[in-house]
Design a protein around this motif. Structure first.
Motif, short mmCIF file in Angstrom:
data_model
loop_
_atom_site.label_atom_id
_atom_site.label_comp_id
_atom_site.label_asym_id
_atom_site.label_seq_id
_atom_site.Cartn_x
_atom_site.Cartn_y
_atom_site.Cartn_z
N PHE A 2 4.55 5.96 0.77
CA PHE A 2 3.12 6.13 0.97
C PHE A 2 2.89 7.32 1.89
CE2 PHE A 2 4.48 3.48 4.48
CZ PHE A 2 3.79 3.98 5.57
N ALA A 3 1.72 7.85 1.85
CA ALA A 3 1.27 8.88 2.78
C ALA A 3 -0.20 8.58 3.04
CB ALA A 3 1.44 10.27 2.20
N LEU A 4 -0.48 8.00 4.19
CA LEU A 4 -1.83 7.57 4.53
C LEU A 4 -2.38 8.38 5.69
CD1 LEU A 4 -1.34 3.69 4.41
CD2 LEU A 4 -2.58 5.10 2.74
N PRO A 5 -3.67 8.70 5.65
CA PRO A 5 -4.27 9.40 6.79
C PRO A 5 -4.30 8.49 8.01
CG PRO A 5 -5.97 8.72 5.23
CD PRO A 5 -4.64 8.40 4.61
N ARG A 6 -4.12 9.09 9.16
CA ARG A 6 -4.18 8.33 10.41
C ARG A 6 -5.63 8.09 10.81
NH1 ARG A 6 0.79 9.11 14.02
NH2 ARG A 6 2.27 10.09 12.63
N GLY A 48 -3.24 13.84 11.08
CA GLY A 48 -2.18 13.93 10.08
C GLY A 48 -2.07 12.66 9.26
N THR A 49 -0.86 12.42 8.76
CA THR A 49 -0.61 11.27 7.90
C THR A 49 0.54 10.44 8.44
OG1 THR A 49 0.89 12.51 6.48
CG2 THR A 49 -1.44 12.44 5.82
N LEU A 50 0.63 9.23 7.95
CA LEU A 50 1.73 8.32 8.26
C LEU A 50 2.53 8.11 6.98
CD1 LEU A 50 3.04 6.29 10.35
CD2 LEU A 50 1.64 4.55 9.25
N SER A 51 3.85 8.17 7.10
CA SER A 51 4.73 7.95 5.95
C SER A 51 5.88 7.04 6.37
CB SER A 51 5.27 9.29 5.44
OG SER A 51 6.16 9.84 6.38
N PRO A 52 6.66 6.54 5.42
CA PRO A 52 7.78 5.65 5.77
C PRO A 52 8.81 6.28 6.70
CG PRO A 52 7.31 5.49 3.43
CD PRO A 52 6.48 6.62 3.96
N ALA A 53 8.92 7.59 6.69
CA ALA A 53 9.88 8.25 7.58
C ALA A 53 9.59 7.93 9.04
CB ALA A 53 9.86 9.75 7.34
N GLU A 54 8.32 7.66 9.36
CA GLU A 54 7.94 7.36 10.74
C GLU A 54 8.14 5.89 11.09
OE1 GLU A 54 4.30 9.61 12.02
OE2 GLU A 54 4.29 10.00 9.85
N VAL A 98 0.57 3.66 16.32
CA VAL A 98 -0.10 4.54 15.36
C VAL A 98 -0.82 3.65 14.35
CG1 VAL A 98 1.93 4.73 13.86
CG2 VAL A 98 0.20 6.52 13.81
N ILE A 99 -1.93 4.17 13.83
CA ILE A 99 -2.71 3.41 12.84
C ILE A 99 -3.00 4.33 11.66
CG2 ILE A 99 -4.83 2.14 12.37
CD1 ILE A 99 -5.09 1.80 15.45
N ALA A 100 -2.75 3.81 10.47
CA ALA A 100 -3.08 4.54 9.25
C ALA A 100 -4.24 3.83 8.56
CB ALA A 100 -1.87 4.59 8.32
N ARG A 101 -4.94 4.56 7.71
CA ARG A 101 -6.07 4.00 6.96
C ARG A 101 -5.68 3.85 5.50
NH1 ARG A 101 -10.72 7.03 6.50
NH2 ARG A 101 -9.46 8.89 6.60
N ALA A 108 -7.96 2.91 2.93
CA ALA A 108 -9.35 2.62 2.61
C ALA A 108 -9.52 1.99 1.23
CB ALA A 108 -10.18 3.90 2.71
N GLU A 109 -8.74 2.40 0.27
CA GLU A 109 -8.88 1.88 -1.09
C GLU A 109 -7.94 0.70 -1.37
OE1 GLU A 109 -11.32 2.96 -3.03
OE2 GLU A 109 -11.85 4.28 -1.36
N GLY A 110 -6.98 0.47 -0.50
CA GLY A 110 -6.04 -0.64 -0.69
C GLY A 110 -4.86 -0.31 -1.58
N ASP A 111 -4.67 0.97 -1.92
CA ASP A 111 -3.57 1.34 -2.81
C ASP A 111 -2.20 1.10 -2.19
OD1 ASP A 111 -5.39 2.12 -4.77
OD2 ASP A 111 -5.44 4.20 -4.06
N ALA A 112 -2.03 1.47 -0.93
CA ALA A 112 -0.75 1.22 -0.26
C ALA A 112 -0.52 -0.28 -0.12
CB ALA A 112 -0.71 1.90 1.10
N GLY A 113 -1.58 -1.01 0.16
CA GLY A 113 -1.47 -2.47 0.26
C GLY A 113 -0.94 -3.09 -1.02
#
Length: 172
Positions: free
Chosen positions: A40-44, A49-55, A116-119, A121-126
């Motif tokens: 995933f790549a979600l906006p913070r 920036g964004t949050l990804s699994p690498a973090e 850290v908190i990512a958004r 909004a659409e629930g796609d990552a969920g």
């Protein structure tokens, strides 16, 4: 004889219903256990920036899906605040199907336990994580592999019985 088949079908249905009523809906098995966190790549939430699994690697992490409109999220929030204060584990929040301003106000009112908190909004990552609803909390090991999934508010009892043993390298 012609009533025997419907009666047998009804009996089977009642047995299955009875078994289903004894199951705990919070113990939903996840096919992700033992696998790396989904891509995933979600906006913070802070727009930095964004949050990804690498973090989500380097140290064990709790990934907590939450929302400002979620009443059970408020139930678990004091425990998350305590875990954050104590430095017990790194907490990452994913704000699920929520407006960014609402999430910011909610965190301002109740406190922010997250590193850290990512958004989402659409629930796609969920969807990729298998989220049924919020709150849901995932325990990841230091390599980003999902060790455990908890559906519903995180409690002291669940933390002690399910999360702490896994953090110690064992299973409950």
């Amino acid at each position: 004889m012609r009533f025997l088949l419907p009666a047998a079908a009804l009996l089977v249905l009642l047995v299955l219903l009875g078994i289903g009523l004894t199951l705990d809906p919070r113990t939903v098995p996840s096919p992700l256990i033992g696998k790396p966190a989904p891509a995933f790549a979600l906006p913070r939430l802070d727009d930095e920036g964004t949050l990804s699994p690498a973090e989500l690697t380097g140290t064990p992490v709790l990934v907590n899906f939450f929302a400002s409109w979620c009443t059970p999220c408020l139930e678990e929030h004091p425990l998350l605040m305590r875990l954050s204060r104590e430095g017990a584990i790194r907490l990452v929040g994913i704000n699920y199907k929520d407006a960014a301003d609402d999430a910011r106000r909610w965190l301002g009112r109740h406190g922010n336990p997250y590193a850290v908190i990512a958004r989402d909004a659409e629930g796609d990552a969920g969807l990729d994580w298998g989220v049924y609803g919020v709150p849901e909390t995932y325990l990841l090991d230091a390599t980003g592999v999902i060790l455990y999934k908890h559906v519903g508010p995180l409690t002291e009892t669940v933390w002690a019985a399910q999360f702490l043993p896994r953090l110690a390298g064992g299973a409950p």
